[in-house]
Write a protein that holds these residues in place. Sequence first.
Motif: not given
Length: 362
Positions: A58-66
């Motif tokens: 979740a942290l990795t995907i959120s960082l990518l989307i951000a």
Amino acid sequence: MKFGNLIGAIAFIVSLIILWEIKTVLLLVFAAIAFATVLNRMVCRLQRSRLNRGFAIALTISLLIAIVGLFFVLIFPRVFAQFQELLELLPQALTQLRQWYQWVQNFIPNQLIEDIQNIDFLIERIRNVGLSWFGGFFNIFSNSLDFVLNLLLVLVLIVMLLANPTLYREGFMLLFPAFYRRRVDEILQGCEHNLVGWAVGRIFNMVFIGVASALGLWVIGIPLALVNGMISGLVTYIPNIGPIVGSIPPIALAFLDSPVKGVIVIVFYLFIEQLEGLVLTPMVMENEISLPPAVTLTSMLIFSQFFGLLGLFLALPIVAVLQVWLKEVLVKDVMNKWTRHEVYSAPVKDTLPGEPLTDSEP
């Protein structure tokens, strides 16, 4: 031809036709696999910090989307506005070129220079083409329903692959005979190594060229330093051709100001590209895949011809994976272990070149 062979040939041809019809889906699936492989490396590193895998994903995907959202919300509108300003300056640049042309005519005989006809039409034509091209590009990435659906498909596949990569890895290995599965696992590790190296290399090159170009052009005093730096960084994704294409707009703007400033910009771009390619890149990317320039350029031309823009952007990761499979399977497991068998059961007498065989010789 036997009936079984005929059925097999027909099935093979039908399979190729089906694969060609779903080529876009296959490319999107490969894109998801490639990005999931790269992101899985980040997830594994976060897990080493005693984070739960679900939270790490979740942290990795959120960082990518951000990061992507930050680009489109804060940077892209400004880049778009400055690009429009750049298109407005094109007529002025062509007018300046016409003045230089008239100045050169005073020193060079007219027989050596072809007269430029309809220069005003050329100016308006280039401006309209530029606006049309960028408008279409903007529509693809903002208003196209197909793009949004494809992006969502890739993101969903990435999340699924990250959730349980072992399941899909073992399922793929079951397609091979039992005695070869351990070898397939080694080949997949090599593919992962190449994909991560490719991603790190591309990101580093894009960031370095983009930041260095923007700062350098701002110091030199070239207008639209931000948009030119962004363009230079983005097109660096395409090796060999990208850096050359990215340097054309700022060089044109520099010559619009003065020939001396144009030469300074050319020297500046040559310097940062050599610094990035010969010094910084080898230091930062020890594990980056190394492809010959001719292979890189040829693969991009082939994939862009057959698969369009999506094939162009995925050409390098596809070639990176194919390189591993060809090297490990075709070269090491087949060619290097190829044993020579005697064609004839009886030895054949050596003859001189051009010497006919006797009646007693086979």
